[in-house]
Motif scaffolding. Structure first.
Motif, short mmCIF file in Angstrom:
data_model
loop_
_atom_site.label_atom_id
_atom_site.label_comp_id
_atom_site.label_asym_id
_atom_site.label_seq_id
_atom_site.Cartn_x
_atom_site.Cartn_y
_atom_site.Cartn_z
N ALA A 1 10.66 83.55 24.92
CA ALA A 1 9.55 83.74 23.98
C ALA A 1 9.46 85.23 23.67
O ALA A 1 8.68 85.96 24.29
N ASP A 2 10.28 85.68 22.73
CA ASP A 2 10.28 87.08 22.33
C ASP A 2 9.23 87.31 21.25
O ASP A 2 9.19 86.58 20.26
N TYR A 3 8.38 88.31 21.44
CA TYR A 3 7.36 88.59 20.43
C TYR A 3 7.25 90.09 20.20
O TYR A 3 7.47 90.89 21.10
N LEU A 4 6.92 90.44 18.96
CA LEU A 4 6.90 91.83 18.52
C LEU A 4 5.46 92.35 18.51
O LEU A 4 4.56 91.67 18.00
N VAL A 5 5.26 93.53 19.10
CA VAL A 5 3.92 94.11 19.21
C VAL A 5 3.88 95.50 18.59
O VAL A 5 4.64 96.39 18.99
N PHE A 6 2.99 95.70 17.61
CA PHE A 6 2.76 97.02 17.02
C PHE A 6 1.42 97.54 17.51
O PHE A 6 0.37 96.96 17.20
N ASP A 7 1.45 98.61 18.28
CA ASP A 7 0.21 99.14 18.87
C ASP A 7 0.44 100.60 19.23
O ASP A 7 1.53 100.96 19.69
N ILE B 1 6.55 98.41 19.72
CA ILE B 1 6.87 99.55 18.86
C ILE B 1 5.56 100.27 18.54
O ILE B 1 4.61 99.65 18.08
N ASN B 2 5.54 101.57 18.80
CA ASN B 2 4.36 102.38 18.51
C ASN B 2 4.54 103.06 17.15
O ASN B 2 5.32 104.01 17.03
N PRO B 3 3.85 102.58 16.11
CA PRO B 3 4.02 103.16 14.77
C PRO B 3 3.68 104.63 14.68
O PRO B 3 4.23 105.35 13.84
N THR B 4 2.78 105.11 15.55
CA THR B 4 2.39 106.52 15.46
C THR B 4 3.53 107.46 15.86
O THR B 4 3.46 108.66 15.58
N THR C 1 0.26 99.42 26.28
CA THR C 1 0.31 98.06 25.73
C THR C 1 1.33 97.18 26.44
O THR C 1 1.02 96.05 26.82
N LEU C 2 2.55 97.67 26.60
CA LEU C 2 3.62 96.87 27.18
C LEU C 2 3.24 96.38 28.58
O LEU C 2 3.45 95.22 28.92
N LYS C 3 2.67 97.27 29.37
CA LYS C 3 2.25 96.90 30.73
C LYS C 3 1.19 95.81 30.69
O LYS C 3 1.25 94.84 31.46
N GLN C 4 0.22 95.95 29.79
CA GLN C 4 -0.87 94.98 29.69
C GLN C 4 -0.36 93.60 29.27
O GLN C 4 -0.82 92.57 29.78
N TYR D 1 8.32 79.74 30.66
CA TYR D 1 8.70 80.60 29.54
C TYR D 1 9.04 82.00 30.04
O TYR D 1 8.44 82.50 31.00
N ASP D 2 9.99 82.63 29.39
CA ASP D 2 10.32 84.02 29.65
C ASP D 2 9.70 84.86 28.53
O ASP D 2 10.30 85.06 27.48
N CYS D 3 8.48 85.32 28.75
CA CYS D 3 7.74 86.05 27.72
C CYS D 3 8.21 87.50 27.68
O CYS D 3 8.12 88.22 28.68
#
Length: 239
Positions: free
Chosen positions: A7-13, A38-41, A18-21, A31-33
């Protein structure tokens, strides 16, 4: 031990924690979450205030290569001038067209601001530019927002439960399971398939070459047909 469903999901934050949380709070049995953060800043030039859109898109392509993204998440408010969650999603789709068919979740500590922004954009397009809404061929905001699967959620801790719900729903579809299995072999070369369109090419080349639009789905169909034909013959022999 059965293999877990990816279960690959993309996170913009813009929160580096974030990744740790997500690794702590988003866990699903079986599931393998895998959150891809990716940090847009990181693409904002502090001296000029300009956003490196090309670099941002290149990063999306690089980090999602060979992965079947199930869900796309974005914080609404980040430390970016005049760039919000919707703009991040828009740029991500521009970088990788396949993302437009995915489920999107936008979260914010003040979700009313996000809702107000969307409503104002729609109102501006429909009321102030009434002629544009009649031309469905236009790449306008209203047609785009209606074409996507977007949910809004308050950033209050409950977003993790909603993410788990969406991941379970999206990851268990047959199409996602098949794509996850195939894309996990992205560097493997196809040989003796009996089809010149595929033989000698890697899985990655078949699915990611923009000049061969649709050939990936054709490959899946051919592969399924061959597999079913093979196993039904075995079953016939046994009976």
């Amino acid at each position: 031990m059965p293999k877990k469903i990816p279960a690959d999901y993309l996170v913009f934050d813009d929160d580096e924690d974030t990744l740790k949380q997500y690794n702590i709070n988003v866990k699903i049995k079986g599931y393998d979450c895998n959150p891809i953060h990716i940090n847009p800043t990181n693409f904002l030039d502090p001296s000029t205030g300009e956003f490196d859109e090309k670099g941002f898109k290149d990063e999306i392509i690089l980090k999602t290569q060979g992965k079947n993204i199930t869900l796309v998440l974005s914080d609404w408010n980040m430390s970016l001038p005049n760039i919000f969650g919707w703009d991040i999603i828009s740029m991500s789709i521009s970088a990788k067209d396949k993302l437009k068919d995915k489920q999107f979740l936008i979260y914010s500590s003040d979700i009313k601001n996000a809702s107000k922004y969307i409503l104002e954009k729609i109102s501006n397009e429909v009321c102030k530019k009434p002629n544009s809404i009649d031309d469905l061929s236009l790449n306008n905001f209203v047609s785009n927002i209606l074409d996507l699967k977007i949910k809004f959620w308050k950033r209050d801790g409950t977003q993790y439960d909603e993410i788990i719900t969406l991941l379970k729903k999206e990851s268990k579809t047959i199409s996602n399971i098949v794509l996850n299995s195939i894309l996990s072999l992205e560097k493997k070369e196809v040989v003796n398939f009996g089809n010149a369109n595929f033989d000698g090419k890697t899985i990655s080349e078949i699915f990611n070459n923009p000049e061969e639009n649709g050939i990936g789905l054709y490959f899946v169909k051919e592969l399924m047909d061959l597999s079913l034909a093979h196993y039904t013959k075995i079953n016939d022999d046994v009976s």
